[in-house]
Design a protein around this motif. Structure first.
Motif, mmCIF file in Angstrom:
data_model
loop_
_atom_site.group_PDB
_atom_site.id
_atom_site.type_symbol
_atom_site.label_atom_id
_atom_site.label_comp_id
_atom_site.label_asym_id
_atom_site.label_seq_id
_atom_site.Cartn_x
_atom_site.Cartn_y
_atom_site.Cartn_z
ATOM 1 N N THR A 53 0.837 -1.091 -0.006
ATOM 2 C CA THR A 53 0.130 0.118 -0.094
ATOM 3 C C THR A 53 0.871 1.078 0.000
ATOM 4 O OG1 THR A 53 -1.754 -1.194 1.326
ATOM 5 C CG2 THR A 53 -1.865 1.394 1.311
ATOM 6 N N GLU A 54 0.715 2.024 -0.833
ATOM 7 C CA GLU A 54 1.385 3.527 -0.854
ATOM 8 C C GLU A 54 0.496 4.350 -0.220
ATOM 9 O OE1 GLU A 54 4.160 4.168 -2.255
ATOM 10 O OE2 GLU A 54 4.480 2.365 -3.363
ATOM 11 N N ARG A 55 1.071 4.775 1.089
ATOM 12 C CA ARG A 55 0.452 5.742 1.815
ATOM 13 C C ARG A 55 1.241 7.061 1.816
ATOM 14 N NH1 ARG A 55 1.328 1.831 6.041
ATOM 15 N NH2 ARG A 55 -0.347 0.170 6.384
#
Length: 511
Positions: A53-55
């Motif tokens: 997940t790219e936060r």
């Protein structure tokens, strides 16, 4: 859950579904997992990789423009003077105090941006094969050691055979040209021969000037040394250390395994004995991809090396200074005492650890080399003749002070000196002390000190008593040697004579 555990769980789910309960809900309830996982396991025995997940980096957002501006400016900066991630974070603490960002967050972003900007390039190296006895690589690296309780940074010379993987390491206080050449000869002796080609970076001990392409203007002394030992020299492209990756990797391996924890030794010679033992221990090492151990490779390679020269090359840096009014000559940046009159010219030979002074075809003085600047290195024995004419100068002389600092002037010397001055007067007593010091030149410091302490224990405060003790000890040694020779001569005689000799020794007649 790690990958292996998840694969095993999928196998249990699939078996339970096919040979057990047979329903998705039943398997999920029995195994304690979600029905979605049961469906995934039924579709494929191989779990899907987890999505990353790219936060969004909300805290870093305010500093992105600041960091990017620094990295863009580094494009024009010298390669070794560009910002590190830590340096950028430190600047942020002062210039962007309102941004409270962890250093790790800055490091990750800077690393990604440097790759994107081309600052970090991942090189692909091509595996190489080497012929026995052809190539070795050489380099210096730094390491710390505790010598006599003091932590000192040492310069370590390393030579690695590229065919066998064997390496030789030797430490010096300074990486001078004399140390560089001396270490070569020690390495050749360790390997039992000379490699046909040695590969270096562009170190100043060998390279005077880097020319176009692979051409180098080499130092005259290195050319003479190379010609004497009959090897070829190759030099790497500047700032391309991967061209001698073998020795670069060797230095890292050896430092991690033999310099950790920080080693302890009495002196530099003791540390080099330890390093030699470490090199011999590594001969049992089996390098990945090799068929034999390092030591076995050395045995094979020794037959393919060039034979050692009959004698070593002259490693000294030579000069011809003149003795000044203080009885010293200047060698490099320091002055060293010499027992010659002012105005005499000497030949000075500077080695890695010593300075030799020659006059009239013989070595008249030898000093430990000093690497500080503008120092005076004085030997009291070189001034004894002058001090005999000027006894009042002994007490405050700098050579005496240096001898005290070196631990070569024990309290017993002061005691007998004071006793001589009390009995003979200041000048006469000092002259007798100088006569005693001349005896140490002949008999050695340890024997002389023992004789002085023996005389003091017997309350004999006279130079003649010390001289008698030294002469008596020499006579005892000569008598023992004579008895030993006689014993050897009697081995060929009949048995009765041997019995008489044994009886003579038993009764003490041979003392």
């Amino acid at each position: 859950m790690d990958w292996r555990a998840k694969v095993e769980l999928y196998e249990q789910i699939r078996r339970e579904y096919e040979f057990g309960i047979g329903t998705i809900a039943g398997v999920a309830k029995k195994m304690g997992v979600h029905r979605r996982m049961v469906r995934e396991a039924i579709r494929s025995a191989l779990p899907k990789p987890r999505k990353k997940t790219e936060r969004p980096r909300w805290k870093l957002k305010a500093a992105v423009e600041f960091i990017d501006a620094i990295l863009e400016g580094d494009r024009k900066a010298p390669r070794k003077q560009r910002h590190t991630a830590h340096r950028i974070w430190v600047r942020m603490q002062h210039e962007l105090a309102e941004c409270e960002i962890a250093e790790r967050t800055v490091r990750e972003y800077v690393h990604d941006r440097k790759i994107a900007l081309g600052f970090i390039v991942r090189e692909t190296c091509v595996p190489q094969s080497y012929t026995w006895g052809v190539e070795a690589q050489i380099d210096w690296y730094e390491a710390y050691a505790d010598l006599a309780g003091e932590r000192i940074k040492l310069q370590v010379f390393a030579m690695r055979s590229m065919a066998s993987g064997a390496a030789f390491h030797c430490a010096y206080l300074h990486a001078t040209q004399q140390a560089f050449l001396e270490a070569h000869e020690l390495a050749f002796a360790y390997f039992g021969g000379v490699f046909r080609k040695l590969r270096y970076d562009n170190l100043s001990s060998a390279v005077k000037k880097v020319l176009r392409g692979s051409r180098r203007e080499q130092t005259a002394r290195f050319v003479v040394f190379r010609s004497h030992w009959r090897f070829e020299a190759e030099f790497c492209t500047p700032a391309e250390p991967h061209e001698k990756g073998g020795i670069e990797g060797e230095a890292g391996y050896f430092r991690r395994n033999h310099w950790v924890p920080v080693p302890k030794a009495a002196d530099i010679a003791d540390r080099n004995r330890q390093l030699l033992e470490n090199c011999q221990q590594d001969e049992h090492r089996l390098i990945a991809g090799r068929e034999q151990t390092v030591g076995a490779g050395m045995v094979i390679e020794r037959e393919h090396l060039l034979p050692l020269a009959s004698e070593g090359a002259d490693l000294a840096q030579t000069s011809f200074p003149t003795v000044n009014g203080l009885g010293c000559v200047k060698v490099l940046t320091n002055t060293y005492s010499v027992p010659l009159p002012a105005g005499a010219q000497v030949q000075a030979k500077a080695y890695a650890s010593s300075i030799e002074l020659w006059h009239g075809g013989r070595c008249v003085a030898r000093h430990e080399r000093c690497y500080r600047r503008q120092q005076q290195i004085l030997d009291l024995e070189h001034y004894l003749d002058v001090l005999y004419r000027k006894p009042g100068a002994l007490a405050g002389s700098k050579p005496l002070e240096q001898r005290r600092q070196a631990g070569l002037w024990p309290p017993s010397f002061d005691r007998i000196w004071e006793a001589l001055m009390e009995r003979q007067g200041k000048q006469s007593g000092t002259r007798q002390m100088i006569d005693l010091l001349k005896l140490s030149q002949k008999h050695g410091h340890e024997k002389f000190q023992k004789a002085v302490e023996t005389a003091l224990s017997s309350s004999c405060y006279d130079s003649a008593a010390v001289q008698h003790l030294l002469s008596a000890e020499d006579l005892r040694h000569a008598a023992c040697e004579a008895i030993d020779v006689g014993a050897l001569q009697r081995y060929a005689r009949p048995m009765p004579v041997m019995l008489e000799y044994d009886q003579l020794l038993t009764t003490g007649g041979g003392q």
